[in-house]
Design an enzyme around this catalytic site. Structure first.
Site, PDB file in Angstrom:
ATOM      1  CE  LYS A   1      -2.651  -2.697   0.688  1.00 50.83           C
ATOM      2  NZ  LYS A   1      -4.299  -3.577   0.163  1.00 50.83           N
TER       3      LYS A   1
HETATM    4  C1  LIG Z   1      -5.170  -4.193   0.231  1.00 50.42           C
HETATM    5  C2  LIG Z   1      -6.406  -4.106   0.434  1.00 50.42           C
HETATM    6  C3  LIG Z   1      -7.443  -4.595   0.997  1.00 50.42           C
HETATM    7  C4  LIG Z   1      -7.001  -5.876   2.836  1.00 50.42           C
HETATM    8  O1  LIG Z   1      -5.655  -4.935   3.409  1.00 50.42           O
HETATM    9  P1  LIG Z   1      -5.180  -6.166   4.061  1.00 50.42           P
HETATM   10  O2  LIG Z   1      -4.541  -4.666   5.383  1.00 50.42           O
HETATM   11  O3  LIG Z   1      -4.355  -6.951   3.252  1.00 50.42           O
HETATM   12  O4  LIG Z   1      -6.017  -6.045   4.883  1.00 50.42           O
HETATM   13  C5  LIG Z   1      -8.832  -4.874   1.077  1.00 50.42           C
HETATM   14  N1  LIG Z   1      -8.868  -3.736  -0.458  1.00 50.42           N
HETATM   15  C6  LIG Z   1      -8.836  -3.679  -1.362  1.00 50.42           C
HETATM   16  C7  LIG Z   1      -8.918  -3.131  -1.872  1.00 50.42           C
HETATM   17  C8  LIG Z   1      -7.462  -3.490  -0.966  1.00 50.42           C
HETATM   18  O5  LIG Z   1      -6.256  -3.578  -2.067  1.00 50.42           O
END
Ligand SMILES: *Cc1c(COP(=O)(O)O)cnc(C)c1O
Length: 400
Positions: free
Chosen positions: A188
């Site tokens: 992210k």
């Molecule tokens: C990464 C992501 C999540 C979940 O995040 P985690 O921290 O891996 O649980 C949910 N929705 C989207 C669109 C994502 O890219």
């Protein structure tokens, strides 16, 4: 390969984490009088709320957990339907299913985010909530989305996991509905290995989301609060080491977004200047996007296929697990009544758009997103120009 925050790891993260390590106080809770307690998680919550303009923030252990806590706070329950776009990370679906509710697949448009007209068409008497996903850093078109939620009385939870720091018409993503959910995993915008954040401006919802994240306790619990807990929670707590790391990353957000936006603009303009016929870019709903990726759209699937091949990459429909067609665990889901809700190719428009789309990396280099070709947040101007030239040289013979 990780997201942009990973590349900017440095002394700041080490110093924050070291402060916590030297005292050994790793729980997010502590007494203000205790010099060992560095309240990193709390500071993270305060700073993130301040940055987004939301009244409240709860730091949690993942983006998936953030989505679950939002739904739990809103009382989303078994039998409810929740609108989710067919192009998203699997967690958006699995969080809904974990709450006992049914995700309803919605088409995307050429911004690769939820098509609000299709969302409207999929509303039934059971629909409780809508989860637009700001996919690949691009804001969903929030004006019609907010209007739809208001008009139909749906809860609005923004999945901002891929768009931390982005805005739409000058307003920070995550603040358009009841809740915004964010992820701090490795891929992210900023990361702490794992982690999540949720924001809301409704104090009652904040208390409920906080309670769900920690066994029903009130925010910033002091002790065990026996007799005061009004809802059943689980444990989604963030610890101080994670909070400290995330705090240092959060303070680099402006820098990260500035780098991403500048580099993407140069990369995009260089490609644009070749005026390649039949090559378009995906629709960007607001310049406040994160600019983590550059997506090109070709006229048909076979051309896109050839373009992807020559770049050593894949079209988005084949790129991995962000496409509903590639989520076998979701497709085979059977609810408590033995009913199946999903099948491959149930979203023809999404399938068509994704089969014509190729993702180029800008700041997120992830072959799971199909970004095997492109630049990264550390690329120099010369490298960006070189990549753009390479792109044009490889693609022109195919579409020219
Ligand atoms: C990464 C992501 C999540 C979940 O995040 P985690 O921290 O891996 O649980 C949910 N929705 C989207 C669109 C994502 O890219």
């Amino acid at each position: 390969m990780p997201g942009p925050g990973y590349y900017l790891f440095g002394e700041e993260e080490k110093n924050e984490v070291f402060e916590v390590l030297t005292t050994g106080h790793l729980s997010r809770y502590g007494s203000d009088e205790d010099p060992k307690f560095k309240h990193k998680v709390y500071s993270l919550e305060q700073e993130f709320a301040g940055l987004t303009g939301a009244a409240h923030c709860v730091a949690v252990s993942s983006g998936t957990g953030a989505l679950m806590a939002c739904m739990a706070a809103l009382g989303v329950k078994p039998g409810d339907e929740v609108l989710v776009p067919g192009y998203t990370f699997v967690a958006t679906f699995s969080a809904v299913i974990a709450m006992g509710a049914i995700p309803v697949m919605v088409e995307i448009d050429e911004s690769l985010t939820m098509d609000i007209a299709d969302a409207m068409a999929k509303i039934t008497p059971k629909t409780r909530a809508i989860i637009p996903v700001h996919m690949l850093g691009n804001p969903c078109d929030m004006d019609p989305c907010v209007a739809l939620a208001k008009d139909k009385g749906l809860f609005l939870i923004e999945d901002c996991c891929q768009a931390l720091g982005a805005s739409y018409k000058g307003k920070m993503l995550g603040t358009f509905g009841e809740f915004g959910a964010f992820s701090l995993n490795n891929f992210k915008v900023i990361n702490s290995g794992d982690g999540g954040l949720l924001i809301t401006s409704d104090t009652a919802l904040y208390e409920r989301a906080f309670g769900f994240h920690d066994q029903g306790h009130m925010p910033l619990r002091k002790g065990s609060e026996i007799g005061k807990r009004t809802l059943i929670g689980i444990n989604l707590r963030m610890n101080e080491l994670t909070g400290a790391f995330a705090l240092a990353q959060l303070r680099k957000l402006d820098l990260i977004l500035c780098l991403l936006r500048t580099k993407k603009q140069r990369f995009k303009q260089a490609i644009q200047s070749a005026h390649l016929e039949g090559l378009q870019f995906r629709k960007i709903n607001d310049p406040g996007e994160c600019a983590t990726l550059l997506t090109v759209l070709l006229e048909d699937a076979s051309t896109a296929q050839k373009v992807a091949e020559t770049l050593g990459s894949k079209t988005v429909d084949k790129s991995g697990w962000h496409v509903y067609n590639n989520m076998e665990q979701i497709l085979s889901y059977v609810d408590r009544d033995g009913q199946k809700h999903f099948e491959k190719h149930m979203l023809p428009r999404t399938d068509d758009i994704l089969s014509r789309a190729v993702n180029l990396s800008v700041g997120v280099v992830d072959s799971g997103l199909g970004t095997d070709f492109g630049i990264n947040i550390m690329s120099t101007e010369a490298e960006i120009d070189h990549k753009a030239e390479q792109f044009i040289r490889l693609v022109k013979p195919i579409i020219g």
